[in-house]
Motif scaffolding. Structure first.
Motif, PDB file in Angstrom:
ATOM      1  N   PRO A  26       0.768  -1.267  -0.100  1.00 25.21           N
ATOM      2  CA  PRO A  26      -0.094  -0.081   0.064  1.00 25.21           C
ATOM      3  C   PRO A  26       0.965   1.264  -0.020  1.00 25.21           C
ATOM      4  N   HIS A  28       0.388   4.265   1.137  1.00 28.95           N
ATOM      5  CA  HIS A  28       0.442   4.748   2.665  1.00 28.95           C
ATOM      6  C   HIS A  28       0.723   3.924   3.638  1.00 28.95           C
ATOM      7  N   HIS A  33      -5.089  -5.362   2.737  1.00 30.04           N
ATOM      8  CA  HIS A  33      -6.455  -5.984   2.249  1.00 30.04           C
ATOM      9  C   HIS A  33      -7.429  -5.166   2.901  1.00 30.04           C
ATOM     10  N   LEU A  34      -7.121  -3.847   3.718  1.00 30.95           N
ATOM     11  CA  LEU A  34      -8.100  -2.917   4.320  1.00 30.95           C
ATOM     12  C   LEU A  34      -8.371  -2.145   3.237  1.00 30.95           C
ATOM     13  N   ARG A  35      -7.626  -1.588   2.455  1.00 33.59           N
ATOM     14  CA  ARG A  35      -7.830  -0.621   1.471  1.00 33.59           C
ATOM     15  C   ARG A  35      -7.965  -1.103  -0.035  1.00 33.59           C
ATOM     16  N   PRO A  36      -8.481  -2.098  -0.442  1.00 35.41           N
ATOM     17  CA  PRO A  36      -8.423  -2.478  -1.947  1.00 35.41           C
ATOM     18  C   PRO A  36      -8.475  -1.595  -2.943  1.00 35.41           C
ATOM     19  N   ASP A  37      -8.874  -0.271  -2.639  1.00 32.93           N
ATOM     20  CA  ASP A  37      -9.278   0.646  -3.835  1.00 32.93           C
ATOM     21  C   ASP A  37      -7.957   1.743  -3.553  1.00 32.93           C
ATOM     22  N   GLY A  38      -7.127   1.332  -2.657  1.00 32.81           N
ATOM     23  CA  GLY A  38      -5.957   2.390  -2.468  1.00 32.81           C
ATOM     24  C   GLY A  38      -4.742   1.946  -3.381  1.00 32.81           C
ATOM     25  N   ARG A  40      -0.942   1.347  -4.881  1.00 38.73           N
ATOM     26  CA  ARG A  40       0.147   0.329  -4.495  1.00 38.73           C
ATOM     27  C   ARG A  40       1.491   0.720  -5.297  1.00 38.73           C
ATOM     28  N   ASN A  58      -4.556   0.284  -7.707  1.00 41.89           N
ATOM     29  CA  ASN A  58      -5.527  -0.400  -6.611  1.00 41.89           C
ATOM     30  C   ASN A  58      -5.041  -1.806  -6.482  1.00 41.89           C
TER      31      ASN A  58
END
Length: 79
Positions: A26, A28, A33-38, A40, A58
């Motif tokens: 990720p 940040h 797995h908590l922010r799949p749309d963030g 990478r 993502n």
């Protein structure tokens, strides 16, 4: 180690941890797995360390990039 190969210890040190040549994290930090749309960060092993080679928008795109390496290896194998 291979007793017939004098460079086997050197070759072993050049392999990536757990034989993972490509990985994503990720942008940040934190659990991916908590922010799949963030976004990478994409990293590739260069025989000594992981180097940043790009970004993905993502989790799905990052996983696709990681799996490209595996599908290229499979297609090169006859059978």
């Amino acid at each position: 180690m291979d007793a017939d190969d004098p460079l086997s210890a050197y070759s072993k040190r050049r392999r990536p941890p757990m034989d993972i040549f490509r990985r994503h994290r990720p942008f940040h930090g934190g659990a991916g797995h908590l922010r799949p749309d963030g976004p990478r960060v994409l990293e590739e092993w260069d025989d000594f360390a992981y180097q940043v080679v790009g970004t993905a928008p993502n989790l799905a795109a990052a996983q696709e990039w990681v799996n490209e390496l595996h599908s290229d290896d499979d297609s090169a194998t006859p059978g």
